[in-house]
Design an enzyme around this catalytic site. Sequence first.
Site, mmCIF file in Angstrom:
data_model
loop_
_atom_site.group_PDB
_atom_site.id
_atom_site.type_symbol
_atom_site.label_atom_id
_atom_site.label_comp_id
_atom_site.label_asym_id
_atom_site.label_seq_id
_atom_site.Cartn_x
_atom_site.Cartn_y
_atom_site.Cartn_z
ATOM 1 N N ARG A 198 0.706 -1.203 -0.058
ATOM 2 C CA ARG A 198 -0.033 0.075 0.054
ATOM 3 C C ARG A 198 0.682 1.279 0.017
ATOM 4 O O ARG A 198 2.108 1.179 0.093
ATOM 5 C CB ARG A 198 -1.020 -0.174 1.151
ATOM 6 C CG ARG A 198 -1.904 -1.050 1.153
ATOM 7 C CD ARG A 198 -2.659 -1.210 2.102
ATOM 8 N NE ARG A 198 -3.379 -0.322 2.770
ATOM 9 C CZ ARG A 198 -3.881 -0.035 3.942
ATOM 10 N NH1 ARG A 198 -4.036 -1.129 4.934
ATOM 11 N NH2 ARG A 198 -4.452 1.148 4.418
ATOM 12 N N LYS A 234 2.072 -1.340 4.691
ATOM 13 C CA LYS A 234 1.511 0.028 4.473
ATOM 14 C C LYS A 234 2.323 0.992 5.469
ATOM 15 O O LYS A 234 2.767 1.009 6.547
ATOM 16 C CB LYS A 234 0.042 -0.020 5.284
ATOM 17 C CG LYS A 234 -1.171 1.315 4.816
ATOM 18 C CD LYS A 234 -0.721 2.446 5.652
ATOM 19 C CE LYS A 234 -1.129 2.102 7.186
ATOM 20 N NZ LYS A 234 -1.160 3.463 8.009
ATOM 21 N N HIS A 277 5.250 -14.363 5.434
ATOM 22 C CA HIS A 277 4.089 -15.410 5.407
ATOM 23 C C HIS A 277 3.159 -14.500 6.169
ATOM 24 O O HIS A 277 3.141 -14.012 7.660
ATOM 25 C CB HIS A 277 4.201 -16.650 5.869
ATOM 26 C CG HIS A 277 5.357 -17.395 5.657
ATOM 27 N ND1 HIS A 277 5.708 -18.121 4.401
ATOM 28 C CD2 HIS A 277 6.516 -17.652 6.157
ATOM 29 C CE1 HIS A 277 6.871 -18.491 4.379
ATOM 30 N NE2 HIS A 277 7.331 -18.218 5.515
ATOM 31 N N ALA A 294 5.667 -15.745 10.652
ATOM 32 C CA ALA A 294 4.263 -15.739 10.070
ATOM 33 C C ALA A 294 3.313 -15.428 11.127
ATOM 34 O O ALA A 294 3.332 -15.817 12.164
ATOM 35 C CB ALA A 294 4.067 -17.400 9.626
ATOM 36 N N ASN A 318 -1.158 -1.213 14.809
ATOM 37 C CA ASN A 318 -0.779 0.500 14.700
ATOM 38 C C ASN A 318 -2.037 1.399 15.098
ATOM 39 O O ASN A 318 -1.864 2.619 15.110
ATOM 40 C CB ASN A 318 -0.292 0.711 13.367
ATOM 41 C CG ASN A 318 -1.240 0.210 12.266
ATOM 42 O OD1 ASN A 318 -1.816 -0.645 12.217
ATOM 43 N ND2 ASN A 318 -1.310 1.014 11.254
ATOM 44 N N TYR A 319 -3.231 0.936 15.243
ATOM 45 C CA TYR A 319 -4.316 1.601 15.208
ATOM 46 C C TYR A 319 -5.354 1.366 16.395
ATOM 47 O O TYR A 319 -5.673 0.275 16.788
ATOM 48 C CB TYR A 319 -5.317 1.310 13.890
ATOM 49 C CG TYR A 319 -6.342 2.240 13.679
ATOM 50 C CD1 TYR A 319 -6.369 3.517 13.970
ATOM 51 C CD2 TYR A 319 -7.605 1.847 13.282
ATOM 52 C CE1 TYR A 319 -7.467 4.567 13.848
ATOM 53 C CE2 TYR A 319 -8.882 2.582 13.259
ATOM 54 C CZ TYR A 319 -8.843 3.734 13.331
ATOM 55 O OH TYR A 319 -9.997 4.759 12.839
ATOM 56 N N ARG A 345 3.511 -14.868 27.175
ATOM 57 C CA ARG A 345 2.693 -15.959 26.935
ATOM 58 C C ARG A 345 1.659 -16.569 28.258
ATOM 59 O O ARG A 345 2.297 -16.313 29.351
ATOM 60 C CB ARG A 345 3.497 -17.353 26.649
ATOM 61 C CG ARG A 345 4.045 -17.108 25.181
ATOM 62 C CD ARG A 345 4.728 -18.330 24.854
ATOM 63 N NE ARG A 345 5.540 -18.079 23.766
ATOM 64 C CZ ARG A 345 6.752 -19.090 23.506
ATOM 65 N NH1 ARG A 345 7.059 -19.959 24.369
ATOM 66 N NH2 ARG A 345 7.510 -19.061 22.221
#
Length: 203
Positions: free
Chosen positions: A85, A103, A115, A132, A138-139, A192
């Site tokens: 993007r 992006k 991946h 992967a 980010n938002y 975790r």
Amino acid sequence: MIESEKLLQNKIKKAAIKKGVKLISPDSIYLSSDTKFGKNVLIEPYVVIGKGVKIGNNVKILSFSYIEKTKIGNNVTIGPFARLRPDTVLDDNSKIGNFVEIKKSRVGKNSKVNHLSYIGDSVLGKNVNVGAGTITCNYDGKNKYKTKILDNAFIGSNSSLVAPVKIGKNTVIGAGSTITKDVKDSTLALSRVSQREFKKIKK
């Protein structure tokens, strides 16, 4: 595709081929008139290149990839099924793999996002490996925040990097981690829930 657009595409593709771009199945490829090509560029079937794309030398763009407003360095491989993007920069020898979306980010030299990952509003240094299923969060629903991943960092699979956050040099992020705080250089970061097992209740 309407006839006038088809004629324009044929003209653009002929000009690209004349410059040495190798188009596999040209009829399935869409190019923009302002695309700048380096030497030895290969484009596989069903690739769409939108406006504002600059491509370096020895670049391979694999099938079903979509690219717009992106600067691509030399010796870069993209796809298949990649989406680049606006405001994306891929430095030399980087690799963007299948089902990866980038992006407004920079991917440094020799860095790989191979991946099923989303990298947004981020800066990746040199020799970074992104596993992967990694995403940069980010938002927050209102504002966008940045993620910085410094040189030689290894991001384990299925990691979530909650921006704003900085991942230090030579760092390893353990697979399955959610990182919400800055990580120092040359460390292993894990986040975790402990695994637990329970015996089945027999009916």
